[in-house]
Scaffold this active site. Structure first.
Site, PDB file in Angstrom:
ATOM      1  N   LYS A 200       0.863  -1.184   0.000  1.00  0.00           N
ATOM      2  CA  LYS A 200       0.000   0.000   0.000  1.00  0.00           C
ATOM      3  C   LYS A 200       0.895   1.227   0.000  1.00  0.00           C
ATOM      4  O   LYS A 200       1.687   1.441   0.919  1.00  0.00           O
ATOM      5  CB  LYS A 200      -0.897  -0.008   1.224  1.00  0.00           C
ATOM      6  CG  LYS A 200      -1.763   1.246   1.324  1.00  0.00           C
ATOM      7  CD  LYS A 200      -2.810   1.132   2.395  1.00  0.00           C
ATOM      8  CE  LYS A 200      -3.629   2.396   2.466  1.00  0.00           C
ATOM      9  NZ  LYS A 200      -4.692   2.308   3.466  1.00  0.00           N
ATOM     10  N   ARG A 210     -10.870   9.802   1.362  1.00  0.00           N
ATOM     11  CA  ARG A 210     -10.744  10.545   2.625  1.00  0.00           C
ATOM     12  C   ARG A 210     -11.838  11.591   2.750  1.00  0.00           C
ATOM     13  O   ARG A 210     -12.297  11.886   3.858  1.00  0.00           O
ATOM     14  CB  ARG A 210      -9.345  11.158   2.740  1.00  0.00           C
ATOM     15  CG  ARG A 210      -8.269  10.081   2.871  1.00  0.00           C
ATOM     16  CD  ARG A 210      -6.859  10.671   2.934  1.00  0.00           C
ATOM     17  NE  ARG A 210      -5.851   9.623   2.872  1.00  0.00           N
ATOM     18  CZ  ARG A 210      -4.550   9.846   2.723  1.00  0.00           C
ATOM     19  NH1 ARG A 210      -4.099  11.088   2.616  1.00  0.00           N
ATOM     20  NH2 ARG A 210      -3.702   8.844   2.682  1.00  0.00           N
ATOM     21  N   LYS A 222       1.305  10.041   5.646  1.00  0.00           N
ATOM     22  CA  LYS A 222       1.346   8.630   6.031  1.00  0.00           C
ATOM     23  C   LYS A 222       2.638   7.938   5.578  1.00  0.00           C
ATOM     24  O   LYS A 222       2.703   6.726   5.471  1.00  0.00           O
ATOM     25  CB  LYS A 222       0.103   7.914   5.474  1.00  0.00           C
ATOM     26  CG  LYS A 222      -1.220   8.475   6.029  1.00  0.00           C
ATOM     27  CD  LYS A 222      -2.410   7.563   5.727  1.00  0.00           C
ATOM     28  CE  LYS A 222      -3.689   8.056   6.411  1.00  0.00           C
ATOM     29  NZ  LYS A 222      -4.840   7.150   6.231  1.00  0.00           N
ATOM     30  N   GLU A 238       7.469  -7.051   1.613  1.00  0.00           N
ATOM     31  CA  GLU A 238       6.179  -6.978   2.319  1.00  0.00           C
ATOM     32  C   GLU A 238       5.350  -8.236   2.044  1.00  0.00           C
ATOM     33  O   GLU A 238       4.708  -8.782   2.942  1.00  0.00           O
ATOM     34  CB  GLU A 238       5.392  -5.736   1.877  1.00  0.00           C
ATOM     35  CG  GLU A 238       5.927  -4.410   2.418  1.00  0.00           C
ATOM     36  CD  GLU A 238       5.600  -4.181   3.896  1.00  0.00           C
ATOM     37  OE1 GLU A 238       5.000  -5.071   4.537  1.00  0.00           O
ATOM     38  OE2 GLU A 238       5.971  -3.113   4.422  1.00  0.00           O
ATOM     39  N   LYS A 253      -2.042  -1.621  -3.872  1.00  0.00           N
ATOM     40  CA  LYS A 253      -2.903  -0.436  -3.838  1.00  0.00           C
ATOM     41  C   LYS A 253      -2.075   0.828  -3.901  1.00  0.00           C
ATOM     42  O   LYS A 253      -1.130   0.941  -3.133  1.00  0.00           O
ATOM     43  CB  LYS A 253      -3.703  -0.475  -2.540  1.00  0.00           C
ATOM     44  CG  LYS A 253      -4.556   0.741  -2.287  1.00  0.00           C
ATOM     45  CD  LYS A 253      -5.170   0.667  -0.934  1.00  0.00           C
ATOM     46  CE  LYS A 253      -5.885   1.956  -0.655  1.00  0.00           C
ATOM     47  NZ  LYS A 253      -6.341   2.052   0.687  1.00  0.00           N
ATOM     48  N   SER A 279     -10.048   5.292  -5.177  1.00  0.00           N
ATOM     49  CA  SER A 279     -10.997   6.375  -5.424  1.00  0.00           C
ATOM     50  C   SER A 279     -10.493   7.412  -6.441  1.00  0.00           C
ATOM     51  O   SER A 279     -11.222   7.798  -7.351  1.00  0.00           O
ATOM     52  CB  SER A 279     -11.357   7.055  -4.106  1.00  0.00           C
ATOM     53  OG  SER A 279     -10.195   7.537  -3.447  1.00  0.00           O
ATOM     54  N   TYR A 318     -14.696   1.015  -7.602  1.00  0.00           N
ATOM     55  CA  TYR A 318     -15.956   1.769  -7.533  1.00  0.00           C
ATOM     56  C   TYR A 318     -16.720   1.641  -8.862  1.00  0.00           C
ATOM     57  O   TYR A 318     -17.869   2.036  -8.947  1.00  0.00           O
ATOM     58  CB  TYR A 318     -15.659   3.243  -7.196  1.00  0.00           C
ATOM     59  CG  TYR A 318     -14.909   3.352  -5.887  1.00  0.00           C
ATOM     60  CD1 TYR A 318     -15.590   3.369  -4.679  1.00  0.00           C
ATOM     61  CD2 TYR A 318     -13.503   3.358  -5.855  1.00  0.00           C
ATOM     62  CE1 TYR A 318     -14.903   3.407  -3.471  1.00  0.00           C
ATOM     63  CE2 TYR A 318     -12.808   3.385  -4.660  1.00  0.00           C
ATOM     64  CZ  TYR A 318     -13.515   3.405  -3.473  1.00  0.00           C
ATOM     65  OH  TYR A 318     -12.832   3.416  -2.279  1.00  0.00           O
TER      66      TYR A 318
HETATM   67  C1  PBG Z   1      -7.658   3.413   5.261  1.00  0.00           C
HETATM   68  C2  PBG Z   1      -7.879   3.249   3.805  1.00  0.00           C
HETATM   69  C3  PBG Z   1      -7.652   4.191   2.785  1.00  0.00           C
HETATM   70  C4  PBG Z   1      -8.132   3.596   1.617  1.00  0.00           C
HETATM   71  C5  PBG Z   1      -8.597   2.313   1.939  1.00  0.00           C
HETATM   72  N1  PBG Z   1      -8.418   2.127   3.290  1.00  0.00           N
HETATM   73  C6  PBG Z   1      -7.137   5.586   2.827  1.00  0.00           C
HETATM   74  C7  PBG Z   1      -5.801   5.851   3.368  1.00  0.00           C
HETATM   75  O1  PBG Z   1      -4.997   4.952   3.622  1.00  0.00           O
HETATM   76  O2  PBG Z   1      -5.536   7.040   3.581  1.00  0.00           O
HETATM   77  C8  PBG Z   1      -8.162   4.267   0.280  1.00  0.00           C
HETATM   78  C9  PBG Z   1      -9.126   3.703  -0.716  1.00  0.00           C
HETATM   79  C10 PBG Z   1      -9.435   4.581  -1.879  1.00  0.00           C
HETATM   80  O3  PBG Z   1      -8.841   5.668  -2.092  1.00  0.00           O
HETATM   81  O4  PBG Z   1     -10.335   4.192  -2.639  1.00  0.00           O
HETATM   82  N2  PBG Z   1      -6.499   2.938   5.797  1.00  0.00           N
END
Ligand code: PBG
Length: 330
Positions: A200, A210, A222, A238, A253, A279, A318
């Site tokens: 991720k 968010r 983050k 990982e 991701k 997203s 989505y």
């Molecule tokens: C939370 C999480 C996030 C997403 C999925 N789980 C956001 C982040 O890590 O800030 C993002 C999914 C998306 O953008 O569709 N940990």
């Protein structure tokens, strides 16, 4: 005399009709590969559109049930839900995430009671419940790793008690898959799967998500836990750890900028690989197609195909419902 050049190999012959193209098509994608993410809100009769993700809503569970039913009729059987939690219920330790009266846990129970045959997945990370907006516990501006693990495990066990099928640790703390696996097993949930957010990345493409949950970090970013977009080999490390710790599936991701990483995990590991078409990736297609700059259906299909071609088994997207409608009508 030949009128045309002699060429013994002409790749276009295999493209000359739609039937031939279909016969030699290498990559297939169907609704069985899709996982549909939903946002959930406490209350009744709520269907509140996410501005930066048109066509996606924060649902109350009563309306979500009928939405799930309509998706099932289109062939979608796997769903992921994310809670939009009231600011007043958030705290430093994300305690609301495992409270018995947590609307999200009650909703999981309701959904699985109504549709036992679906696969329901849920995130495990602190951010939607944390007053700091981080995935881990914050102290003096630092994200604490080992202190976060018991909180994640409590959250995972609470979700398992509510009836979740797949836990998706999305927090990127070290050792969390093993910690959660042990907690699930010790509490009698050895059948609950873990789809780890293995690679991720600290990405710009999570913006609309968010917005949907109002879960952006209150300070900093983050980058001390999510991966550097420049790194591919680190994703293999990982993945190795997640497999050893007991992940059933590994996820990359975002998807689109990381097709090489999806491919690398597919080549190197023997458990299913999934991709999260996040997203921001979907929002770009919504926005450009609304302006008439690209064709929505073609762009969506091409993106999803690219993820399958790179080696993804399942795709969180989505686009799931729109894609399912498209394949049903064509
Ligand atoms: C939370 C999480 C996030 C997403 C999925 N789980 C956001 C982040 O890590 O800030 C993002 C999914 C998306 O953008 O569709 N940990």
């Amino acid at each position: 005399m030949h009128k045309y050049r002699i060429m013994n190999i002409r790749p276009r012959r295999n493209r000359k009709s739609s039937a031939i193209r279909a016969m030699v098509e290498e990559t297939k994608i169907g609704t069985e590969h899709l996982i549909y993410p939903f946002f959930l809100k406490d209350g009744i009769r709520i269907k509140d559109e996410v501005t930066s993700l048109p066509g996606n809503y924060r649902w109350s569970v009563d309306l979500l049930l009928s939405e799930i039913e309509s998706c099932m009729k289109l062939g979608i059987m796997t769903f992921d839900i994310f809670p939009a939690v009231e600011e007043s219920l958030k705290d430093k330790f994300a305690t609301y995430s495992y409270r018995e009266d947590c609307f999200y846990l009650l909703a999981i129970r309701k959904i699985k009671e109504t549709f036992p045959e679906i696969v329901l997945m849920s995130d495990v990370a602190m951010d939607p419940y944390s007053s700091d907006g981080h995935d881990g516990l914050v102290q003096d501006g630092m994200i604490l790793n080992d202190e976060t693990l018991p909180i994640l495990s409590k959250m995972a066990v609470a979700q398992a008690q509510a009836g979740i099928d797949i836990i998706g640790p999305s927090d990127m703390m070290d050792g969390r898959v093993g910690h959660i696996r042990e907690a699930l097993d010790m509490n009698g949930f050895s059948d609950v799967s873990i789809m780890s957010y293995t690679a991720k990345y600290a990405s710009a493409f999570y913006g609309p998500f968010r917005d949907a949950l109002n879960s952006a970090p209150k300070m900093g970013d983050k980058k001390t836990y999510q991966m550097n977009p420049a790194n591919r080999r680190e994703a293999l490390l990982e993945a190795e750890l997640d497999v050893i710790e007991g992940a059933d599936m590994i996820m990359v991701k975002p998807a689109l900028c990381y097709l090489d990483v999806i491919h690398a995990l597919r080549e190197n590991f023997n458990i299913p690989v999934t991709a999260y078409n996040v997203s921001g990736e979907c929002a770009m297609v919504y926005a450009a197609s609304q302006r008439g700059w690209i064709n929505y259906e073609l762009a969506m299909t091409e993106m999803l195909l690219s993820m399958r071609r790179a080696g993804a088994d399942g795709i969180l997207t989505y686009f799931a419902k729109d894609f399912a409608k498209l394949v049903k009508t064509t």
